[in-house]
Design a protein around this motif. Structure first.
Motif, short mmCIF file in Angstrom:
data_model
loop_
_atom_site.label_atom_id
_atom_site.label_comp_id
_atom_site.label_asym_id
_atom_site.label_seq_id
_atom_site.Cartn_x
_atom_site.Cartn_y
_atom_site.Cartn_z
N ILE A 241 19.61 16.68 5.46
CA ILE A 241 19.91 16.15 4.13
C ILE A 241 21.15 15.64 3.94
CG2 ILE A 241 19.70 16.49 1.81
CD1 ILE A 241 17.21 16.68 2.46
N LEU A 242 21.62 14.54 3.92
CA LEU A 242 22.88 13.78 3.84
C LEU A 242 23.18 13.21 2.59
CD1 LEU A 242 23.06 12.21 7.32
CD2 LEU A 242 24.51 14.10 6.57
N PRO A 243 24.05 13.41 1.99
CA PRO A 243 24.54 12.80 0.38
C PRO A 243 24.84 11.47 0.93
CG PRO A 243 26.46 14.12 1.22
CD PRO A 243 25.28 14.53 2.41
N THR A 244 24.69 10.55 0.04
CA THR A 244 25.17 8.88 0.09
C THR A 244 26.29 8.55 -0.92
OG1 THR A 244 23.25 8.22 -1.35
CG2 THR A 244 22.95 8.71 1.20
N SER A 245 26.81 7.37 -0.68
CA SER A 245 27.55 6.96 -1.68
C SER A 245 27.23 5.43 -1.74
CB SER A 245 29.01 7.12 -1.70
OG SER A 245 29.42 6.86 -0.19
N ALA A 246 27.04 4.89 -2.75
CA ALA A 246 26.63 3.31 -3.00
C ALA A 246 27.73 2.62 -2.47
CB ALA A 246 26.56 3.04 -4.37
N ALA A 248 28.53 -1.78 -1.20
CA ALA A 248 28.12 -3.34 -1.60
C ALA A 248 26.87 -3.31 -0.59
CB ALA A 248 29.18 -4.10 -1.15
N GLY A 249 25.79 -3.41 -1.04
CA GLY A 249 24.41 -3.84 -0.47
C GLY A 249 23.86 -2.88 0.29
N GLY A 250 24.12 -1.60 -0.02
CA GLY A 250 23.35 -0.41 0.73
C GLY A 250 24.06 0.99 0.29
N LEU A 251 23.85 2.03 1.07
CA LEU A 251 24.10 3.27 0.95
C LEU A 251 24.88 3.65 2.14
CD1 LEU A 251 20.72 4.78 -0.44
CD2 LEU A 251 22.93 4.54 -1.89
N ARG A 252 26.01 4.47 1.78
CA ARG A 252 26.95 4.95 2.99
C ARG A 252 26.07 6.42 3.14
NH1 ARG A 252 32.56 6.41 4.09
NH2 ARG A 252 33.01 6.72 1.99
N LEU A 253 25.99 6.83 4.41
CA LEU A 253 25.42 8.21 4.72
C LEU A 253 26.82 9.19 4.79
CD1 LEU A 253 22.81 7.67 7.38
CD2 LEU A 253 22.58 7.52 4.81
N GLY A 254 26.82 10.06 3.80
CA GLY A 254 27.65 11.03 3.85
C GLY A 254 29.20 10.29 3.99
N VAL A 270 19.95 11.29 -2.15
CA VAL A 270 20.34 12.11 -0.85
C VAL A 270 19.45 11.49 0.14
CG1 VAL A 270 21.51 13.94 -1.95
CG2 VAL A 270 18.84 13.89 -1.47
N VAL A 271 19.67 11.35 1.36
CA VAL A 271 18.83 11.09 2.61
C VAL A 271 18.23 12.12 3.56
CG1 VAL A 271 18.57 9.52 4.49
CG2 VAL A 271 19.68 8.56 2.44
N LEU A 339 13.27 7.39 7.11
CA LEU A 339 14.19 7.82 6.36
C LEU A 339 13.46 8.33 4.86
CD1 LEU A 339 17.32 5.89 6.70
CD2 LEU A 339 16.80 8.01 7.87
N SER A 340 13.78 9.55 4.37
CA SER A 340 13.25 9.94 3.17
C SER A 340 14.39 9.89 2.31
CB SER A 340 12.45 11.33 3.07
OG SER A 340 11.35 11.25 3.96
#
Lengths: 359, 294
Positions: A241-246, A248-254, A270-271, A339-340
């Motif tokens: 399980i990785l947190p993400t941050s928004a 531009a145009g997507g989600l950054r993993l961790g 979270v991904v 990915l979930s």
């Protein structure tokens, strides 16, 4: 035809509510596994179906007949217990035939039924022995025979394989699956073992805190968990399980540089990535995660590799043939389809569609 | 069990105890055997060797016969009643109800009382002038006038049996209760869903678990009952008209009241023999139980 319906089953002990409204609808021939950690209410639910305890609220219907208030012996349900619960002073034959004997079935019919069940379970040679002379696996077969011989509408299993050693557990698992396919009976099976659940069930109900967290086929539960709880409960090694941050145009993993190009909601996400979804080969349109090999555990067919990312760590199941060294840099790839995504606050699944750059 | 020879050091460590035991048990036993073949009296000379005379005399003596049957009757009735009441009480105390813990604690009281206290207590209850039993039965209308329960040959033994049962059923109940609590809940549940009614659940589930511990209780209680002395001595002294004279009372009277040490010793030996048979039965049962405990 045996169908089981549960409507709004609740159970309270004083102020403590152990079941908080269970709804289920079971078709004929289904093998339903109630899966959950201890204390999630799965055994309580099983006891209420069997009639050993009564629900505080809700209705249990078997083949259109309401079972609430019906004595266990009149429910046409047979139960197999974790401790086998054989009668120690009776022979195997009488143990198997006990339910029929108590229902005053005549001796010839009883003998024939016992012999049939014993043959199916390959315990015909043990019929004259006492339970004390049998091994754990043999006792469990006798317990299953005792349930079978009554030809009930519904079979209940309460962690039947938990007292067996690993090898025997696998054997009996296959045996149960074979019996279910052969007899086509309806089964409700309680376990905390996810492998048992995955291999045996036609449908799994993952329970948590007195509620059904997700109900679905093993594949659905595994591949498309509806909540972070289910995602983390199923699978060994567990899902990353990785947190993400928004961005531009997507989600950054961790805190990595990896960005999943997608349409995503405004809430925090979270991904989840299954360890076996991570590959060492490039995947077209997939994501790349770069890190350093921290730990390698060889299990035989595969190796469990812990990869240190920037400020996080993920686990990958890789083929044993891949040659890896501790401390080496490694790029892993994952298909975005696998990915979930879950809402960080509610833990519920969020459907996110990837945005593929136009070719 | 290992059958290897014990090292000398072990024997040396046990020596003080062995000496004490030989002095207080071994020597008296040997002396009793010697006495039983003599016509020795309690005071005076050591007596002469008379062979098996004491034994043959006792075996043909009507006192001995009646004491034997009194003891047998007392043992059979009291042990049977103790087992039945003990099991029933254990079944009751195994149910869930308010005040169960208190009742379980109270249960042990009669058994914890010294026999002397118990015997005195029941003598008061049976008292022909102011006894509680007379009062209760008369006031409830079962009885026209007070009776001397311990003073009539027809009721004295029954009265003793009641007193013994009251004191000793708690032991059986405790043993049975412990056995009941060892029955796995799953087996009960399985029997219920198999459709077994209350009686058949008792017969096929409860009883098999109770049987072993109950056999132990049975043999222990039988040995105790067969040796009964203090209860009878305090309540009736073997009377009235020798109707409650047990074997132990007979030994006491023969050896000390009539001062016939020789024939008293032969009687004591015969009782020891009878109890040995029971003790062997006990050991046999224990070994079988240990063998089944797989």
């Amino acid at each position: 035809m045996s169908t089981l319906e549960l409507h709004g089953i609740r159970k309270s002990y004083g102020a403590l509510e152990t079941l908080k409204g269970i709804d289920l609808d079971l078709q004929n021939g289904e093998f339903l596994v109630l899966l959950g950690a201890s204390g999630c209410g799965k055994s309580t639910l099983l006891n209420m179906i069997s009639g050993l305890s009564e629900p505080t609220a809700g209705e249990i219907i078997l083949d259109g007949r309401t079972l609430n208030g019906v004595h266990p012996k009149d429910r046409d349900i047979a139960m197999v217990f974790q401790s086998y619960a054989l009668y120690p002073n009776l022979t195997v034959a009488r143990n198997i035939g006990f339910g029929l004997e108590m229902r005053n079935v005549d001796l010839t019919t009883r003998k024939k039924a016992v012999a049939e069940a014993a043959e199916m379970l390959q315990i015909s040679h043990l019929l004259d022995r006492k339970p004390g002379d049998l091994s754990g696996g043999q006792r469990q077969r006798v317990a299953i025979g005792r349930a079978m011989v009554r030809k009930p509408k519904l079979f209940l299993f309460d962690e039947p394989l938990s007292n067996l050693d690993a090898k025997l557990r696998m054997e009996m698992r296959s045996e149960l699956k074979r019996l279910h396919q052969m007899l086509g009976v309806t089964v409700v099976y309680v376990t905390h073992d996810q492998i048992e659940a995955m291999t045996l069930a036609t449908r799994i109900a993952v329970m948590n805190g007195g509620q059904i967290e997700q109900l679905g086929t093993p594949a659905e539960i595994y591949n498309r968990p509806t909540s972070r709880f289910v995602a983390e409960f199923m699978g060994a090694p567990p899902m990353n399980i990785l947190p993400t941050s928004a961005v531009a145009g997507g989600l950054r993993l961790g805190t990595t540089k990896t960005v999943w190009r997608c349409h995503h909601p405004a809430s925090e996400i979270v991904v989840g990535i299954r360890p076996e979804a991570l590959k060492t080969k490039t995947i077209a349109g997939g994501l790349r995660l770069s890190g350093r090999v921290e730990l390698i555990e060889l299990t035989g067919p595969e190796q469990i590799v812990s990869l240190a990312l920037d400020g996080a760590s993920i686990t990958a199941s890789l083929p044993a043939e891949e040659e890896l060294r501790l401390g080496q840099a490694l790029d892993l790839y994952v298909d975005t389809e696998r990915l979930s995504a879950f809402d960080a606050e509610t833990g519920l699944r969020v459907e996110i569609t990837s945005e593929h750059p136009k070719a | 069990m290992s059958t290897e020879r014990l090292p000398l050091r072990v024997w040396l460590l046990m020596l003080p105890l062995l000496i004490v035991m030989l002095t207080v048990i071994g020597w008296p036993l040997i002396d009793t055997i010697r006495l039983s073949f003599s016509d020795a009296r309690l005071v005076g000379t050591g007596g002469h060797f008379v062979g098996l005379h004491n034994f043959t005399k006792m075996l043909s003596n009507s006192y001995f016969h009646s004491a034997f049957f009194t003891t047998l009757k007392f043992s059979l009735w009291s042990v049977t009643l103790e087992l039945v009441i003990g099991v029933l009480v254990a079944l009751l105390l195994n149910q869930k109800f308010h005040g169960r813990t208190l009742l379980r604690a109270l249960l042990i009281l009669p058994w914890a009382l010294p026999t002397v206290v118990n015997a005195t207590l029941w003598r008061l209850i049976y008292n022909p002038e102011y006894g509680a039993l007379n009062a209760a039965l008369t006031q409830l209308g079962f009885l026209d006038s007070y009776r001397s329960w311990l003073g009539e040959p027809g009721t004295a033994l029954t009265a003793l049996i009641v007193a013994d049962v009251w004191k000793n059923f708690p032991l059986v109940a405790l043993i049975a209760l412990a056995a009941l609590q060892a029955i796995p809940n799953d087996i009960r549940a399985a029997a219920i869903s198999d459709g077994a009614n209350v009686w058949r659940r008792f017969r096929h589930v409860t009883l098999p678990y109770l049987l072993g511990p109950l056999m132990v209780a049975l043999v222990l209680r039988t040995i105790e009952a067969f040796k009964v002395f203090d209860l009878i001595w305090i309540m009736t002294r073997g009377g009235p008209a020798n109707s409650t004279r047990s074997l132990s009372i007979l030994v006491y009277q023969e050896a000390f009241a009539f001062q016939r040490a020789g024939s008293g010793a032969s009687l004591a030996l015969m009782i020891t023999l009878m109890i040995t048979v029971l003790a062997v039965a006990y050991l046999f049962i224990m070994r079988r139980l240990a063998g089944e405990g797989r």
